[in-house]
Write a protein that holds these residues in place. Structure first.
Motif, PDB file in Angstrom:
ATOM      1  N   GLU A 143       0.828  -1.203   0.000  1.00 44.20           N
ATOM      2  CA  GLU A 143       0.000   0.000   0.000  1.00 44.20           C
ATOM      3  C   GLU A 143       0.861   1.251   0.000  1.00 44.20           C
ATOM      4  O   GLU A 143       0.588   2.220  -0.705  1.00 44.20           O
ATOM      5  N   ASN A 157      -5.940  -7.942 -11.653  1.00 42.14           N
ATOM      6  CA  ASN A 157      -6.885  -8.050 -10.538  1.00 42.14           C
ATOM      7  C   ASN A 157      -6.184  -7.891  -9.191  1.00 42.14           C
ATOM      8  O   ASN A 157      -6.804  -7.453  -8.215  1.00 42.14           O
ATOM      9  N   GLN A 158      -4.908  -8.240  -9.124  1.00 43.30           N
ATOM     10  CA  GLN A 158      -4.151  -8.040  -7.885  1.00 43.30           C
ATOM     11  C   GLN A 158      -4.015  -6.552  -7.573  1.00 43.30           C
ATOM     12  O   GLN A 158      -4.065  -6.147  -6.405  1.00 43.30           O
ATOM     13  N   ARG A 165      -6.152  -4.199  -8.647  1.00 48.28           N
ATOM     14  CA  ARG A 165      -7.492  -3.735  -8.272  1.00 48.28           C
ATOM     15  C   ARG A 165      -7.790  -4.066  -6.815  1.00 48.28           C
ATOM     16  O   ARG A 165      -8.363  -3.255  -6.081  1.00 48.28           O
ATOM     17  N   ALA A 166      -7.379  -5.270  -6.391  1.00 49.44           N
ATOM     18  CA  ALA A 166      -7.615  -5.683  -5.006  1.00 49.44           C
ATOM     19  C   ALA A 166      -6.819  -4.815  -4.032  1.00 49.44           C
ATOM     20  O   ALA A 166      -7.311  -4.455  -2.959  1.00 49.44           O
ATOM     21  N   LEU A 167      -5.581  -4.472  -4.422  1.00 49.95           N
ATOM     22  CA  LEU A 167      -4.745  -3.618  -3.575  1.00 49.95           C
ATOM     23  C   LEU A 167      -5.366  -2.233  -3.423  1.00 49.95           C
ATOM     24  O   LEU A 167      -5.412  -1.679  -2.316  1.00 49.95           O
ATOM     25  N   LYS A 179      -8.502  -1.476  -3.741  1.00 45.53           N
ATOM     26  CA  LYS A 179      -9.717  -1.632  -2.937  1.00 45.53           C
ATOM     27  C   LYS A 179      -9.390  -1.634  -1.445  1.00 45.53           C
ATOM     28  O   LYS A 179     -10.093  -1.016  -0.637  1.00 45.53           O
ATOM     29  N   LEU A 180      -8.295  -2.307  -1.079  1.00 42.77           N
ATOM     30  CA  LEU A 180      -7.890  -2.379   0.331  1.00 42.77           C
ATOM     31  C   LEU A 180      -7.441  -1.016   0.863  1.00 42.77           C
ATOM     32  O   LEU A 180      -7.820  -0.613   1.962  1.00 42.77           O
TER      33      LEU A 180
END
Length: 229
Positions: free
Chosen positions: A161, A197-198, A200-202, A204-205
């Protein structure tokens, strides 16, 4: 600015040893690498102020390395050396916003001139450089210490992050592609397969920790940093 750092990438160890002593007269901290791949790793680890590299290197040549770095960093000062005055490489190098293109054998006075020019540009840029970004009225991102603060209290971020925000905040006017973000975050893990997608997931977090609007999604391309200032 109290100190400057320089990354010297040269596959000829004898030449690197000779010029390392000279370079330390101009900068505080010197990092060295012996080929293009190691040079990129060291760049990501150290984020130097200046890079001195040779065009003809194993694994990843100097121009390819400079292009790769320029994709994520428009500010670092790059000086390129080469043994060959090849016109096509010279024209290609001009597009990389170099401080100087130096032919070998390197003349100390020419290298000194290039270093002084790089140092002068760095001082000029840092005098007005933004390091503190407002994500909203209460939340800030400090690029110097790589911390997000909410009314003075740190919001804990994971390593990825933190790296994501560090990359995006290097240029708030630029859209970073999914692959550029993946490549920057996953540079230590060579076996990791690219997956948008990894990323996008990061995102999102991290949006659960910071104002959602601080990172804009550009459909089909990637993400852009969007601070208030």
């Amino acid at each position: 600015m109290n100190s400057l750092t320089l990354l010297y990438i040269e596959d000829d160890q004898d030449i690197q040893t000779i010029y390392s002593n000279y370079l330390q007269e101009f900068i505080t901290t010197l990092y060295c690498a012996k080929d293009g791949e190691e040079g990129y790793e060291r760049y990501l680890e150290t984020k130097p102020d200046i890079i001195l590299l040779d065009i003809n290197m194993p694994k990843l040549d100097g121009l390819s390395l400079a292009k790769k770095i320029r994709q994520i960093d428009k500010k670092v000062k790059i000086i390129i050396t080469t043994s060959y005055a090849e016109q096509d490489k010279l024209l290609e190098a001009i597009e990389l916003y170099l401080i100087k293109y130096i032919l070998k054998p390197i003349e100390p006075e020419i290298l000194k001139e290039a270093l002084n020019r790089a140092i002068e540009e760095i001082h000029q840029e840092h005098s007005g450089e933004e390091t503190l970004f407002l994500l909203d009225k209460e939340v800030t991102w400090d690029t110097k210490v790589e911390k997000v603060l909410k009314e003075g209290t740190e919001i804990k971020l994971t390593k990825n992050e933190r790296r994501l925000l560090s990359l995006l905040s290097t240029d708030k006017n630029r859209v970073f592609t999914f692959f550029e973000i993946f490549d920057y975050i996953s540079h230590h893990d060579f076996d990791k397969e690219y997956d948008a997608n990894q990323i996008r997931a990061l995102v999102k977090l991290i949006r659960k920790k910071i104002p959602k609007e601080a990172i804009l999604n550009v459909y089909g391309e990637g993400y852009r940093f969007n601070p208030l200032n």
